[in-house]
Each structure stands twice: as C-alpha cells, then as structure tokens.
Design an enzyme around this catalytic site. Structure first.
Site: not given
Lengths: 352, 352, 352, 352
Positions: D149, D241
């Site tokens: 990710c 993120h």
C-alpha cells in the site's frame, strides 16, 4: 523477617506486569516464580514486550518463565499466587492451586460470584476476608478476588456515600483501552471512536457492587438490595476508568455533609498502614473539570501506593440525589494493586 | 417558484460551513450573503480553512464575505438568516435582525430560553413554531432556535419513548470535539483524555429538554416537569454526540412495545416530506455494540437528509425503566441541519 | 552557598511550567519571580491550569505573578531569567533584560540567529557559550538560547555521528502537540490526523543545526556547510518529537563502529556532572520498534535529568549512509531543561 | 454484455470488504462467490463485522461464505478471483487457483517478487501486464499483484517526477492503522503513540518500487537501479498513508517545470477511461499544510474512482533535489481498488 514466596500467574499481560512492578521491593512478598503460557517457558522476563511505563523491574529481568501451571508453584515452594490469568484459564488453575494449599489472590472474574469467595476491597469490606475460612476445609489454600476494574472504582468512590443510605445507582462509564488487556481492543475499532458495550461488564457492575457492599454475617455475604444500572463504554484513553455516578438515597442529604464525608473519610484501622494502602483512598478534586484520565490516575501517597487512591469531582447534592464523577487506575487499584493489598491484609491477619 | 434569499451569519465556523453545505442546491433557499467577522470582509469563501469533509460547495466559493451585521442583510434583500454565530455576538445581531423584519433561524443559545422564542425540533414539537407570532408585533421578523446539540439528540431519541410517560431522565454524554467549534478544544487537553465538564452544557440539557417537550397552548410553552439529570463529557471523537439514557416512566412498559414504538415511529404529517426531513428520524441498530460515532452519524435517507436521523441501540426495559444508547450528528441534526429544517417548516406553513 | 535569584518569564505556558518543575529544589537557582501576561498579575500560581504531570511544585504554589516585564525582575533583584515567552513578545523583553544586566536563558526563537547569541546545547557545543562575551560590552547581561525543540533532538542524536564526517542530512519529523504550546493545536485539526507542516519549523531545523554544529573561533560561530533537508510534521502524540534521520558522510563507515560510537559516547568533562546533565545523553535502544513517544521520552539518570537523554534506535549503516530513528522530550531536553542546563554551565564557568 | 464471474478471497477482512464495495454495480464483473476462513462457511455476509463506512453493499448481504479454497471457485465457475488473503495462506491458494485456470488479482505480497508475476499499477507500468503470458504455459490462469500500500502511493506520486530522471529516494512514511488489517494494531500500542517500525515494510518499499518502475523487455522486468531508503512508521490515523519524499535526480530541475509536470500529468491512453481509473491520478494541493489523512484520502473523479487519486503537496525543487509530501488511500488505491483496476486493464486487453 522472612518474606513469603509468591508467584505471578499470567505475568506477561498488562495486569501481570503491573503485579511485577508492585512486587518490586515489596516488604512482605518475594517473587519466586513467574508463569506464562507454554510458548514462554524457559524464556527470560527481559524478552517480553513491556506494557508498563518505566518497564519491567530490573531486579526480575533475568527470571525465566514457568508454565501457567500449579506444578511449577508447588515445586518452587510458592505460598501465594497473584493471578493475572485470562478468565478462561483462571477457572481451573486457581481452583487447583487452592486445593494444593496455595493462597490465590486473583484478578480474574472466574470465582468472584462463588458463595465461598470474597470480592475483597479492603477499605470497603475487609471483614469479607473471613469468608475464605469456609474454603479451607480440605486445604489451607483459598481464593480471594479483587473486583472488576470499573466496579472497584465505583465502590471505592461510594465509601463516603454509603453512610448516607444508598438505594439506587445509575452509572455510565468511560473505560480506558488498557482495561481490555493486550492485545485487547483493536485500534481500528476505537481510534476516534467510542464503543458503548463491553462484554459481560455491566452484569458484573451490578452483581459485584451488591456483593462487595453486602453485609458479612454467619459466614456468608448478604448482598445489598440496591438497584444498580450501568452502561459500560470504551473510550480512547490509555489508563483510568472514569464513571458518571447518580446515586439515590433513602432520605435527603445536604451538600456540605456529603462533601465533608468525602474529605474526612478515614481508612479503617484494620486496613490503614499496609504497604499498599493509600493514606487517603478517596481524594476530592475541586476543579470543575476534574478528574481526568491523563492527570488523575496516579493519586496515592506514600509513593508505593500511587494509583491506589480514587478521585472524585463535580459533587452535586439535590435532596436525596448525590451526583459526581470519579476515576480510578484500572491497572493498579482496579487490578494488580487491589490483589496485592488483599494479600497484605491477609498477611496482617495471619492468614498466610 | 422563486427561491427565498437567505444569508449565513458566522459562515466560517464549523456550524457555518455545515449551513453552506446544506444550502447547496436547496430547493427553497438561495444563498445571497455570507457573513463573518470584520477580518474576513471582502475575502472570498474559497480562502477559508475547511472544516467539512468534501469541502465548501464549489458553487459558493467565489462569494465574498460581508461583515456579521444586519445592514449587510438588509442591503442584499435577505429574508431569512441562518445563524452560526457565537453566543456572545449572536444576542444583539439576532435581535436587531428580527426587528428589521428578518426571519432568523439560529444555532446560538442566546434566545433559546426567551418566552417568545421556540426551540424547534420539528418532529418533536412542530406546534411550537406558532409561538413566533408573539414576536411579530412590530416587525414580520422573528427568531427560531434549534436546540443545543446534545439536547437535540436526546429529545429526538425520546420521540418514541414519550408516549410511555416519562417522569425522570438520567443521562451521561460522550460528546465529540466538533461540538466546541473551531479552534475549540485544544488537542493538548483532549488527546487520550476525557473531560467531564462542558461549560453551560448540563443546565441547557435540563432546561431545553423540558421546554422542547413541553405543551403549547394559549400562545405559550409549558415545560414538562420531568426530572432531568445530565453529566456532559467531552471525549476524543470528531463528530457525533453519544448519550447513555436512563428513563423512568410513570408506569411499567414492556420491551416489545417499546422496541415496536421505536421501529414503527412515524414522522408527523406536518413535518414529513420536507427536503431535510429524514424518512425515518429514529433508527434502531440491533448490533450489541452500536451506535458508534465513527459509523453511525450519517444516517438519514434520502441523501439530502444524511446526518438528520438519530440512532438508538442497546434497548433495555425493566418495569418502569427504559435504558438505551443514542447518537446524533452534532453538526447536522444538532446544528445546521436542525435550523434548515426549521426554516423549511416555516416555509411550508407560509410563515416566510 | 548562596543560590542565585532567578525568574521564569511566561510561567503559565507549557514550557514555563516545565521550568518551574525543574527549578524545584534546584541546587544553584532560587525562584524569586514568576511572570505572566497582565491578566495574571497578582494571582497565585496555584490558580493556573496545569500542563505538567504531577502538577505545579507545591513549594511555589503561593507565589504571585508579576507582569512579563523587566521592571519586575530588576525590582526583585533577579540575576537570571528563564524565558518561556512566545517569540512575538520575547524579542523586546529579552533584549531589554540583557541590557539591564540580567542573564537571559531563553527558549524563544527571537535571538537564536543573532550573530552574538549562541544556540547552546552543552554536550554539542559548550565552547559557544564564550560568544556571550561579545554581548557584554555595555552590560553584564546577555542572552543564551536553547535550540528549537526538534533541532535539539536532532543535534543531540548526531553527537556520536559527527566524528564520522557528516555531509548531508535528510530528516522527517513526527512532532507531538505539546510542541505548539497551549492552547496550541486545535483537537479538530489533529485528532486522527497528521499535519505535514509546522510554521517556520523547517527553516529553523536547517539554520539552527548548521549554527549549533559550527566551529567557534575568533569570537564567532562558523556554521557547518552540511546540506540539511527537513519535513516537519505534527502527529497526535502528547510529548516527544521523533525524527527519521538519513545522514550521508564524507566517507564510508561501518555498523559496528557507529554503534560503538553511540554506545560509548562520553559527555565532555566541561558538561559532565552538572545537576541537569544526564549520565548518558544518548541511549541506544536495541528493540526493533523503538524509540516510541509513549515509552521513551523520560530517559536520563540521575532522576533530576529525566527527559534530558535522547534515544536512538533502528541504526543502519550502508557505505557512507547512516540511518536511524531518534526521539527527545520536547518540553525538557528541547525546551526548559535545555535552558536550565545552559544556565548551569554558565554557573560552572563563573559567568553568572 | 455478459459480466465475468468473480470471487473475493478473504472477504471478511478490511481489504476484502473494500473489494465488495468496489464490486457493487461493477460494469464488468459479477460477484459470484465470497470466501473466508472455515469458521465462516455457510454464514451470511450480513453477519460480519463491518470495516467500511457505509457498510457492506446491500445487494451482497444475503450471499453465504464459501471456504477460502480453490474448489469453491471452480465449482461456481469463477473466472477471476480478487484476493484479500493474508500472505501466509495466499501463497498456496493463489498458486493453485492460477494452475486451475483462474485469473488472480491479489493484494497479498506472496508472489510480488516472483519473476513471472507483475506488480501492476496501470498508470505507472501497464506494459508489465504482458508478463503474465510467461505464466500461462500450462493454464490460462495467472497471478497479477498490486503493490504494497505504501509503495503504491509512492510510485503513483512519482509518475510526474520520473521523466526528470530519478537517482535516489529517501522517504519516511506516516501509515494509518487500517494498513495492518483487522484486528491489526492493538490500540494499547498506538493510542497517542507512533511506532517507527512495520514488519517487512521497508524492504518491500525498496524492492517493489524498483520492480514497478523497471523497464519491461524480452518478457522480463528489469528493475531500476535507484537507491531507495525508507523509514516506515505507524501513526494513529485511520485511513491514508502519507509519505515525506526526497528525490535526487540525475540533473537539476526547476520548480515551474516540475509543478507543471504534476498538474498536467495525463493518464496513458491504455489506462484512461476504465471504470476505476481516476481522471486525474495525481492531484496537487496548493495549501501549505496539505495533504492530510482526514481530508485527502477520497480524491478521484468520477465517483466510482474515489480514493484512487493520490495527492501531492508542499513541492520544493532545489537544483537536482525534488521534495514533496504525498498521500494515498491505502485501502482503495493501495489495495482493493488497485486490484480491481488491474482486472479492468486485463479485461480491456482481452486477457480475461
């Protein structure tokens, strides 16, 4: 004076590590065995993940784990065991340990509602300790439990209120994540959130409060008939269970008397002066926005008793209704510290 | 049909921005003026710090700020004003606006307890809107307020309970930081913490609940005589005020009837079908650990009404006691959305 | 030995309160005046909102506030002033205080980049203290600053790395909310969020790092020519600025040498043994997931130096690249503790 | 047009539920099977704990779980499988599924570094899809993975930078708790904390970035020779993120060109217009304090692509150094959405 050999069962958990911290330099007890699940057997305490600030006491770090089993305790001559075991496995081990003559001071809920087992909070119900004699027919061992962490805070805070005649309690809790142990609550569930349900917690609040505050006579505990209603809610705080308390009394009270009752509360002589007894177990905070978890969970003097005193704030009295907010340290007063104090009381009463 | 010219006072704040969002594409109202403090005058809406997800509606971004003053509204021919002003400055501006013929729908607490001003929550007390006629002696203007955000959630959740005969309420809240506006609560105070006090909040819960749920007759509101006890507590969540509710009734009820009352609750015809009226204003969540702020603050269909429905969970009925947990969106149902719905009701009743 | 009279400017703030805590029982300094904004004048210290765990030292609670002005200091015979003032007002007051003969040890950034003012971190650059003599032409007073809180942590962690020859630094910070003072960061901005910008912080990291690590000769500081790149980011932690550090060297190094350099680092004799000098200023943590703010911000022995040691973890060395993660206590080492240590160094060097 | 039958493996997890959400109403794919661990077999989707806002799509709620096994897929005639399996069990199941002729689009890391398996991020490296033909010797099945990710967000953000000639990357991440799945990170570890280590994450960042950005020729991927240095850090955010990026180039660039490169970036024609392709995959945010997780993780138009665009902010260019901050939605772009887009690309290229 020779110290009594003790063990901590479930020593790797959040409560277990608090037991270790409190047993460091303890005047009565000497840590002889630390027990954990199979996977840990033979490993050193120094290797575990720390869950207490300040870390694992240095003096214990080289100790190696035994398995969570009674055999290890017997082999090492352990006389008392502090149990930080999860309920599922506490049930059998604690029973077997008591049968083998070991005095068990447990934080697990397994045996709390057993008619022969006291839920002991010394300041609240020290006479209940006598109940263990009904357990000692075939062995000198016994089980004494501390209360559920939230119930502990509630009943401690009620100490100065009880004399006014409680009839009904309506409480709502704000419970810290450490109350669920480790790994406990997933961050994905509680980050920026509130969870209005904690499994089994509300029935414990009701039943344990009644039992703890009940009278002891004829070798039995007679629970109070208070109506108790609780909503137990998890909030994203780390340590400290805060409770909103609404108490209804048999008859009216007045603010000054209740406040004086809180401020002047004296620890019973039977309990005062034990190593883990705080000088003032209930401390009133006058600031309108206190108590708060970040600031008020480490109350208690002398130093060994930090986290053993509960705080009360926001007192209101309106006819027969008393309302306040209270907080207690769920890991110390509501768990490890509670059981250590219980053992100290038993020690003083020559029951060890 | 021609839309009614409206303004948002205090448009830069958290509530103000929610007004903007709700007025985007509104079928009745056309945003004509946005007002803020002096410092903003002449600046574009696009320049402000955003406090709503999804941001400021693109269609309004080029609008420039007027000052938070009645003159600007009059000059622009504004007929209704939505007020997201802080209480301190709302008092005078709202009064003057009403005197100048403007209909004010306010989120400020300044005038809520005035005997001529209704605290309107349409599903709960739509007849109270009539009270504004007592304000219209010297001007066609008036003030209608929505309730305090926590009180809104409480009274909405009580909608299906009221028929069972409420006598006493004991509630404890878990209120999100957005309820304090911006900058509002310092992170240093609330990060990993709980603050058991919100200034002025508990008296509002008591007085507003009684007024909102009171009867309207002879051109006056007659507050209920319910006993109401509230602890209002800030918790580190972003949106959504959760409340633990303990209600005592005149007489016993049974679980099935109460649950059916919640599930089958029907919006009064006078309120149903307005653009911001949710189809079901009270939604029961059967999961044992719901409602939760992170998941349940955007309930409401059709889409324009998201955040207008409140959720109830954990229903318990024990003789004359009903207990549950409820949550509402403090920025939508408890603030901007409430006032927009109030204006829609006035629109339907030809009072604009 | 007679203690030196000192004052704390800006005593109500987060840094100010940490000054009070550190001055409690200090062997060299005696707190004689506490200063705050006008609004506080004449009030007692006991009345302020506490921002330090453990609260305001009891011995100071009855002291009353003077205004943040030089006159108060002069009137009370204060010789040194610890400044926790906001930059905007520090500029003038600190300059005037020095002109009136007071030795100022400041946490404000106002004078840090002045050519006659050292940014002193004793372990890193104790010889820079000599620079104050260039300030003492018309008064015995002077200004010594501590560094920006993040820069302090970075340069402390670089202490054992500097001998390997630094050429370039690329760092990214994870800074706690307490770094912004009080009220500081709104909870609505940072709850469950990260803000990748802190006003003025990155230029400070670059310029201060170069000045602090520069050589001192001919009564002047000669900044290093290191390339320094910093991203400064606010995260929802309470205390402790963590930094990801990537350092490029003039020539290759090897892991064992660098690790040994960290572990064996010795405090310079000129600085060792002062009351606030930690025995080991840089502590290596071998656990793969440390340091962490919740666990590692109170390092430092003996007890008076808690929070003065920085932690390093996750060391990697790859040819001429050294990478690690470090943390420091932004309120102690990075603020109040830094200035107290600076004053102690001046004391030892007979400059007070 | 007939839709292709697809399954979701690991459908109860955080990524699995995002697959369900993205497959609701999908124009190419029809959800035919949902698979989970043994314990779920036969239960309804409606019974699982929800981890996505807005909940499980209503249209799927009555589907019942099959076991996470290839047999179930074959029996139901599934042609493509989306895998949200944990790595440990993905390895065998995915391999077997491909051997049985099923096209697997996986979020697991098991096969990412296999020389015959592409790590596909269509905008970045759509030609790599060709590599699967080297897998199809004995079966029409194959495995295509999406990237880790964090790596996904990094390489997406590098899209407009790559033309300037990257030589070295130094990055530090601020990763949300949802990246660890469910139950994932214990709240006790991350509440008010930062953890500077995520198992296996940093080596993935290095190796996957090089492979993804490598050239494809002669039926093989040739990783770039970029130097990549990463610190991966967990922070208490929920989704998104964020990465601090420091890129060094072969030769100098200038700010205007780089900014123009970002703003004018065009999706390759081979990828443009797929159902899950965002119109602008990289969006520049001019506000100095953006991007932020709470506000910027749902970028992407049209609506089906929300969460597929990454945001860049704080661009700085200094000679051959480009610095910026970027964020991506780790559950959509960095997981489920990435694999759905990969399958759409395969669909367009007639590889399904």
């Amino acid at each position: 004076m020779k110290k009594i050999k003790c063990a901590v069962l479930g020593a790797t958990g959040v409560v277990g590590q608090n037991f270790l911290k409190l047993l460091s330099g303890h005047p009565y007890f000497e840590l002889t065995a630390i027990c954990a699940s199979d996977a840990r057997t033979g490993k050193k305490l120094a290797e575990i993940k720390e869950h207490v600030k300040g870390g694992i006491p240095a003096e214990f770090k080289e100790m190696t784990f035994d398995q969570n089993e009674v055999k290890a305790l017997v082999d090492k001559g352990v006389e008392i065991a502090f149990s930080g075991l999860p309920t599922e496995i506490a049930t059998d081990i604690e029973k077997e340990a008591a049968a083998k003559g070991i005095k068990v001071f447990s934080n697990a809920s397994s045996w709390r509602m057993d008619e022969h087992v006291p839920i002991l909070i010394p300041e609240v119900n020290y006479p209940h300790l006598e109940l263990v004699k009904t357990q000692q027919k075939s062995s000198k061992g016994f089980i004494v439990t501390n209360a559920n962490c939230t119930t502990t805070g509630l009943t401690m805070a009620l100490l100065p209120i009880i004399p006014f005649g409680i009839k009904k309690l309506v409480v709502a809790s704000y419970q810290a994540i450490s109350g669920a142990g480790y790994p406990g609550v997933p961050a994905l569930d509680i980050n920026g959130n509130v969870i209005p349900y904690i499994k089994n917690e509300e029935p414990k609040m009701v039943a344990e409060t009644r039992k703890i505050c009940g009278a002891f006579s004829n070798n039995a505990i007679h629970p109070t008939d208070w109506e108790v209603f609780a909503h137990c809610v998890r909030v994203p705080t780390i340590i400290g269970h805060l409770i909103s308390v609404h108490a209804e009394l048999d008859k009216p009270a007045d603010y000054e008397s209740v406040l004086a009752g809180i401020k002047n509360y004296k620890t019973p002589a039977a309990v005062a002066g034990l190593p883990t007894t705080p000088e003032k177990p209930v401390i009133y905070l006058a600031d309108v926005d206190r108590p708060q978890p970040r600031y008020d969970v480490n109350l208690g003097t002398p130093k060994r008793t930090r986290g053993m005193a509960v705080a009360i704030g926001r007192l209101e009295v309106n006819k027969n209704i008393i309302r306040f907010v209270t907080i207690s340290n769920n890991l110390v007063r509501g768990a490890a510290g509670g059981s250590v104090l219980n053992a100290e009381l038993a020690y003083r009463q020559n029951m060890l």
